[in-house]
Structures are given as C-alpha cells and as structure tokens.
Design an enzyme around this catalytic site. Structure first.
Site, short mmCIF file in Angstrom:
data_model
loop_
_atom_site.label_atom_id
_atom_site.label_comp_id
_atom_site.label_asym_id
_atom_site.label_seq_id
_atom_site.Cartn_x
_atom_site.Cartn_y
_atom_site.Cartn_z
CG LEU A 37 6.04 74.39 13.10
CD1 LEU A 37 5.75 74.37 14.61
CD2 LEU A 37 7.53 74.69 12.87
CG LEU A 319 9.73 53.88 7.37
CD1 LEU A 319 9.59 52.52 8.02
CD2 LEU A 319 8.66 54.08 6.31
CG HIS A 444 -16.09 35.01 14.21
ND1 HIS A 444 -15.39 34.75 13.05
CD2 HIS A 444 -17.40 34.75 13.94
CE1 HIS A 444 -16.24 34.33 12.12
NE2 HIS A 444 -17.47 34.32 12.64
P1 FAD Z 1 11.41 65.65 7.48
O1 FAD Z 1 10.01 65.28 7.72
O2 FAD Z 1 11.91 65.66 6.07
O3 FAD Z 1 11.59 67.09 8.11
C1 FAD Z 1 12.75 67.82 8.00
C2 FAD Z 1 12.42 69.29 8.19
O4 FAD Z 1 13.64 70.00 8.33
C3 FAD Z 1 11.71 69.93 7.01
O5 FAD Z 1 10.56 70.60 7.46
C4 FAD Z 1 12.72 70.90 6.44
O6 FAD Z 1 12.14 72.08 5.88
C5 FAD Z 1 13.54 71.23 7.66
N1 FAD Z 1 14.90 71.68 7.37
C6 FAD Z 1 15.82 71.08 6.58
N2 FAD Z 1 16.99 71.77 6.59
C7 FAD Z 1 16.78 72.82 7.41
C8 FAD Z 1 17.61 73.89 7.84
N3 FAD Z 1 18.88 73.98 7.44
N4 FAD Z 1 17.08 74.81 8.66
C9 FAD Z 1 15.80 74.72 9.08
N5 FAD Z 1 14.98 73.72 8.73
C10 FAD Z 1 15.47 72.78 7.91
N6 FAD Z 1 6.67 57.71 6.25
C11 FAD Z 1 5.87 56.93 7.00
O7 FAD Z 1 6.31 56.44 8.04
N7 FAD Z 1 4.57 56.68 6.63
C12 FAD Z 1 4.05 57.17 5.50
O8 FAD Z 1 2.88 56.93 5.19
C13 FAD Z 1 4.86 57.99 4.67
N8 FAD Z 1 4.38 58.52 3.53
C14 FAD Z 1 5.18 59.31 2.78
C15 FAD Z 1 4.67 59.83 1.59
C16 FAD Z 1 5.44 60.64 0.79
C17 FAD Z 1 4.87 61.18 -0.50
C18 FAD Z 1 6.77 60.98 1.20
C19 FAD Z 1 7.63 61.89 0.37
C20 FAD Z 1 7.29 60.47 2.37
C21 FAD Z 1 6.51 59.63 3.17
N9 FAD Z 1 6.99 59.07 4.35
C22 FAD Z 1 6.20 58.24 5.10
C23 FAD Z 1 8.36 59.32 4.81
C24 FAD Z 1 8.34 60.40 5.91
O9 FAD Z 1 7.76 61.57 5.40
C25 FAD Z 1 9.75 60.68 6.39
O10 FAD Z 1 10.39 59.48 6.77
C26 FAD Z 1 9.73 61.62 7.57
O11 FAD Z 1 9.11 62.84 7.23
C27 FAD Z 1 11.15 61.91 8.07
O12 FAD Z 1 11.08 62.77 9.14
P2 FAD Z 1 12.30 63.73 9.51
O13 FAD Z 1 11.86 64.45 10.73
O14 FAD Z 1 13.56 62.97 9.54
O15 FAD Z 1 12.44 64.74 8.28
P1 NAI Z 2 11.84 53.53 -2.52
O1 NAI Z 2 13.23 53.30 -2.09
O2 NAI Z 2 10.72 52.94 -1.77
O3 NAI Z 2 11.66 53.00 -4.03
C1 NAI Z 2 12.48 53.43 -5.07
C2 NAI Z 2 12.40 52.40 -6.18
O4 NAI Z 2 13.02 52.95 -7.33
C3 NAI Z 2 13.12 51.10 -5.85
O5 NAI Z 2 12.26 50.02 -6.08
C4 NAI Z 2 14.32 51.11 -6.79
O6 NAI Z 2 14.70 49.81 -7.19
C5 NAI Z 2 13.78 51.94 -7.95
N1 NAI Z 2 14.82 52.62 -8.73
C6 NAI Z 2 15.94 53.25 -8.27
N2 NAI Z 2 16.63 53.76 -9.30
C7 NAI Z 2 15.94 53.46 -10.44
C8 NAI Z 2 16.15 53.74 -11.82
N3 NAI Z 2 17.22 54.40 -12.23
N4 NAI Z 2 15.23 53.28 -12.70
C9 NAI Z 2 14.14 52.57 -12.29
N5 NAI Z 2 13.91 52.29 -10.98
C10 NAI Z 2 14.79 52.74 -10.07
O7 NAI Z 2 11.71 55.13 -2.67
P2 NAI Z 2 10.45 56.06 -2.89
O8 NAI Z 2 9.29 55.27 -3.35
O9 NAI Z 2 10.92 57.19 -3.72
O10 NAI Z 2 10.15 56.57 -1.43
C11 NAI Z 2 11.17 57.31 -0.71
C12 NAI Z 2 11.09 57.03 0.75
O11 NAI Z 2 9.92 57.57 1.32
C13 NAI Z 2 11.12 55.56 1.04
O12 NAI Z 2 12.31 55.26 1.71
C14 NAI Z 2 9.95 55.29 1.91
O13 NAI Z 2 10.33 54.66 3.09
C15 NAI Z 2 9.38 56.66 2.24
N6 NAI Z 2 7.94 56.55 2.05
C16 NAI Z 2 7.23 55.79 2.93
C17 NAI Z 2 5.90 55.58 2.77
C18 NAI Z 2 5.18 54.71 3.72
O14 NAI Z 2 5.72 54.40 4.77
N7 NAI Z 2 3.96 54.29 3.43
C19 NAI Z 2 5.15 56.19 1.67
C20 NAI Z 2 6.00 56.94 0.77
C21 NAI Z 2 7.33 57.12 1.00
#
Ligand code: FAD
Ligand code: NAI
Length: 466
Positions: A37, A319, A444
């Site tokens: 999960l 997010l 501070h």
């Molecule tokens: P998800 O977390 O994507 O969960 C969806 C779930 O639904 C999955 O487990 C999937 O298997 C399941 N599912 C899909 N279709 C089906 C189906 N048909 N039947 C059953 N199950 C299904 N956000 C932050 O706020 N802070 C961060 O630091 C951050 N870091 C990130 C780092 C990375 C590398 C990535 C990729 C993302 C990061 N994010 C971060 C973004 C964050 O992970 C997502 O915004 C968040 O997980 C979205 O939550 P959700 O519940 O919408 O979907």
């Molecule tokens: P992003 O939307 O943050 O960044 C994608 C970047 O790729 C943009 O700057 C865009 O201009 C660029 N881009 C798009 N098409 C391109 C192309 N053809 N060639 C070159 N550059 C191109 O998406 P990212 O980094 O993949 O993350 C996905 C999501 O996951 C984000 O929406 C983010 O909110 C979430 N996430 C959040 C984190 C956090 O909250 N700390 C950490 C990691 C992911």
C-alpha cells in the site's frame, strides 16, 4: 461484498480518504493493484527519494564540509548497495505502517486491479486471475499518475530510465543526463551529483524548477553548479538512443543548433501523466479532460454523481499533501460536512540542499495579475544560525500587498526551508500582514529569524541584520 465507499488506489490520496471515511462511520474498502500500500509516494516517490537525498547529503558533507568543521576522515567511500538497502528498509517500515492503519480502522483491503463494471460495481482482478465484485454506494478514484515520456523515447528502464529505476541503480552514474529540470530532475540529479556523478540537465524552458518563483530557480542553479551540475536551458530534446552501455541524446536550441550529449544513464523527468489505464471509466460514464485527467467539479465529484476523484489523477499540483487534503475533503463531503481546501496555500517543496519552499503567489504571477505588491528579502549569509552551520546559501523572499501589507507569497531557498514554510502557511491562512510576523518573537539563533527579517524588509525595508 457491499460497501458504503470503495476507494481505488492506496496512495496518499486514497489511503487518507479511506481512513477519514472509516472514522466517519462508512463501511470502507480500498483496492490496490500492487502488493504494497502507499502508492507512488511511499513506494517509489516522496519517501525513497528523501531517504536517498539524506544519505547522499551525509556523504557530500563528510567529503566537502567536515574538514572545515574540524572533523578529519580518511578512506571515505560510498556504498550504494547499502544506501539503497537502507532506503528499502525505510519504505518497508512506512508501507507496513499503512497496513496497520487499515486494520486499525477496519478498512477492507482488496489487492488487485480495480475497474468499473458500472457506477456501483467494481471488479477486482488479482495477480492470480481471481475476480471479485464489490458492490458500493460511493466510489473515490485515487489512481494517481505515472511518469510521462515523449513519443520518440524508448524507456528501456536500464539506461534510459524514470525516477522509479533511478531510485534503484546498482552503480553511481559517471554522467547522468537529465531531461527536464523540474522537481524530480533536481532532486534525483542531486542524489547522484553528491555521490560523484556529472549531471547534465536539458530543460525546455529558461531555468530550473521553472514553475516556481524565478528567484528560486536562479539561486538553485548557482548552488547546484558547485556540486557538479551543468545546464542546457531552452533546449528541446529531439533524440534519445541507448547502445546498451552508452546513451546519446540530441537537443535543439532556439536557433535550431543541435547539441549532442553522451552519458551512461538518461533520466526522463518531464512530468507525470494521470493514470486511468484499464479502469474502464466508460462503463460508469466517468469523463476525462483533454489531458486525460478525471474531470471533477468544485466538490471533486466526477460526471457521475456517486463517483469522486482526488490526487494526481485530477487537475492541480501533483503533490502528496494536495492528494491527502482532497481525500479528507471528499470523505467529509460524503458525510454531509462542509470542508474546504485552500489550493493557493498548498506549499511546494523541493528537497535539494539548500531546500526550496514556496507558498502563495510568485512575483511573476503578481506582476501578471497587476496586483500592487512590496517585496522584502533576507539572505541566509546574514543569519548567525546559518553561519554556525555553514548553510549560508539562499534567501527568503516575502511578497506582501502594497497597501494592506497582507502576505501574498513566501519563497525560500535555504536550510530547512521545507519545514520553515509551515510558518508562512499559517500566517497566510490567518491573513497575517508582513508586519504581524515581523512583530512576533522568533527564537535566536534559528533559521526562522530569517523569515521575520524578510517580513521586516517587506514591511518598511527595516530588516535589522542587513
Ligand atoms: P499515487 O500515489 O500515484 O497512488 C495511486 C495508487 O493507485 C497506486 O498505488 C496505484 O498502484 C494504484 N492504482 C492505480 N490504478 C489502479 C487500479 N485500476 N486498481 C487498483 N489500484 C490502482 N509529492 C510530495 O508532496 N512531496 C514529495 O517529496 C514528493 N516526492 C516525489 C518523488 C518522486 C520520485 C515522485 C515520482 C513523486 C513525488 N511526489 C512528491 C509526488 C507524489 O508521489 C504524488 O503527488 C502522490 O503520490 C499522489 O498521490 P495519489 O494518491 O494521487 O496517487
Ligand atoms: P515537473 O513538471 O516538475 O518538471 C518537468 C520539467 O520538464 C519542466 O521543467 C518542463 O519544462 C521540462 N520539460 C517538459 N518537456 C520537456 C522536453 N521535451 N525537453 C526538455 N524539458 C522538458 O515534473 P517532474 O520533475 O517529472 O515531476 C513530476 C511530478 O512529481 C511533479 O508534478 C511534482 O510535483 C511531483 N514531485 C514532487 C516532488 C516534491 O514535492 N518534492 C518531488 C518529485 C516529484
């Protein structure tokens, strides 16, 4: 099996919605296609990326800063296998915690792929082919997102990879080419740059993290350059090829000149797409928009009255905490309450070092809206606490209304910005003026004093330590 509410997807949107539904007395089920999960966030997103960011930061500091602190180490080496295994342990503990929460709240967990038979029946097909039908009054779609790619890129998941594979590499890349200088690009790029990789970012727009306040991207660019980043801004990728050992990418700038980069890994991080594959939305009549996101109204209700959707699969920031707020919102709406989500005040954080954090309007948005505003900044190099810890890069910028002084946006890049932004969220939720914060005592020496100083600067250009 009959339920009041069935949640499809167990990410931070889905599992939080399920818990709140159960707290409110609904008989609740959650459907998850993976064996664990927690969704993207816990398994391959927020948590594992932060675990590797923390480990790599320790190494970077030990290598580059300990000596100045008076700590001499010899024979400093990385052990990537151990770093990844620690990260896996953190993930396991976290996802196990969700299992516990499901049990505690008496939520039925159904592992398998969920799909609509009609608006009140969900089919769950498990990996061994077994099918179960759940009868349900309400449905919450929380199926999240998957990495986006470009039509001409073949993700082989070995050399041309997404964030998921980047969290499980067996070696430190020598040269990691990152396509997309957004949040994933700079976070995962930081992990490997700190461990010694050269990191080249190819970004379509004119700077890093381009959706945030421009000052943040510019500062981050300067700092990351010191740890081995190089940038190709305003470049559009046109070709990505792997020979099995080497990756070659071609990109064009705005003058139609082509550059060619060669590396051993290429991370594709150009955003994520909503995930509704094989959900059979059409069987229930649920509509999606032109970007493939499930369409919802202000109540997060889809085109079908008993079906709601939350998180990455709908519009808005992708997010975890946005998904969580929406999960609570839908559960409370179903219980007849009148909840509220203030989307403007959902903070955004980038976990590089220094960290970047932001809430409210960016300066660019205020200019575009024609809002009259004042700006006050305070650099960390003027903070005693930051000097003590050798974290003097970055600044805090406060934007407040020119006439009323109400805080409209706070943007910080600096030590512990991810935690410090919470004060700005509280201030803005209660519609504080910059002077309100400037008149509150901040302990501070702390990094938070810099927020007070930036508020003083915004109030009347009267920062004390500048
Ligand atoms: P998800 O977390 O994507 O969960 C969806 C779930 O639904 C999955 O487990 C999937 O298997 C399941 N599912 C899909 N279709 C089906 C189906 N048909 N039947 C059953 N199950 C299904 N956000 C932050 O706020 N802070 C961060 O630091 C951050 N870091 C990130 C780092 C990375 C590398 C990535 C990729 C993302 C990061 N994010 C971060 C973004 C964050 O992970 C997502 O915004 C968040 O997980 C979205 O939550 P959700 O519940 O919408 O979907
Ligand atoms: P992003 O939307 O943050 O960044 C994608 C970047 O790729 C943009 O700057 C865009 O201009 C660029 N881009 C798009 N098409 C391109 C192309 N053809 N060639 C070159 N550059 C191109 O998406 P990212 O980094 O993949 O993350 C996905 C999501 O996951 C984000 O929406 C983010 O909110 C979430 N996430 C959040 C984190 C956090 O909250 N700390 C950490 C990691 C992911």
């Amino acid at each position: 099996m009959r339920y009041d509410v069935t949640v499809i997807g167990s990410g931070p949107g889905g599992y939080v919605a399920a818990i709140r539904c159960a707290q409110l007395g609904f008989k609740t089920a959650i459907v998850e296609r993976y064996s664990t999960l927690g969704g993207t966030c816990l398994n391959v997103g927020c948590i594992p990326s932060k675990a590797l960011l923390d480990s790599s930061e320790h190494f970077y500091n030990a290598k580059n800063h300990f000596k100045e602190h008076g700590i001499n180490l010899s024979n400093l080496k990385t052990d990537l296998k151990q770093m990844i295994s620690r990260k896996d342990g953190v993930v396991k503990q976290t996802v196990d915690g969700i299992n516990f929460l499901m049990k505690k709240n008496k939520i039925d967990v159904h592992h398998g792929h969920g799909s609509f038979i009609n608006k009140n029946q969900i089919k769950v097909k498990s990996d061994d082919g077994k099918e179960t039908t759940l009868e349900t009054d309400k449905v919450i779609i929380a199926t999240g997102s998957k990495p986006a790619t470009l039509p001409f890129i073949k993700l082989d998941k070995k050399r041309i990879i997404t964030s998921t594979e980047a969290l499980n590499l067996k070696e430190i890349p020598k040269h990691l080419i990152v396509i997309g200088g957004g949040v994933i690009g700079v976070e995962i790029g930081s992990v490997y740059a700190r461990l010694g990789a050269k990191v080249s970012v190819v970004e379509f727009l004119d700077g890093l993290i381009p959706t945030m306040d421009k000052t943040m991207g510019k500062e981050l660019q300067k700092v990351l350059k010191k740890s081995g980043f190089e940038y190709y801004f305003k470049h559009k990728v046109t070709e990505v090829k792997s020979s099995g050992k080497e990756v070659t990418i071609k990109a064009e700038n705005q003058k139609d000149e082509t550059i060619e980069l060669k590396g051993d890994y290429c991370l594709v991080s150009i955003g994520r797409r909503p995930y509704t594959d094989n959900l059979d939305l059409e069987n229930a009549g649920v509509k999606v928009d032109d970007k493939g996101r499930v369409e919802v109204n202000d109540q997060l209700q889809t085109s079908v009255d008993n079906i709601y959707a939350i998180g990455d699969v709908i519009k808005g920031a992708m997010l975890a905490h946005k998904a969580e707020e929406e999960g609570i919102f839908v559960a409370e709406t179903l219980a007849g309450q009148k909840p509220h989500v203030n989307y403007l005040l959902i903070p955004g954080v980038v976990y590089t070092w220094p960290e970047v954090a932001s809430v409210g309007y960016t300066e660019e948005q205020l200019k575009e809206n024609g809002t009259s505003y004042k700006s006050g900044s305070f650099p960390f190099k003027a903070s005693g606490r930051a000097r003590a810890s050798m974290d003097t890069d970055g600044l805090i910028k406060v934007l407040s209304h020119k006439e009323t002084d109400e805080i409209l946006g706070v943007h910080m890049i600096g030590p512990r910005a991810a935690d410090m932004i919470a004060e700005a969220v509280v201030a803005m939720e209660y519609r504080a003026s910059a002077e309100d914060i400037a008149r509150m005592s901040h302990a501070h020496p702390t990094f938070t004093e810099s927020f007070k100083e930036a508020c003083l600067a915004a109030t009347d250009n009267r920062a004390i330590h500048l």
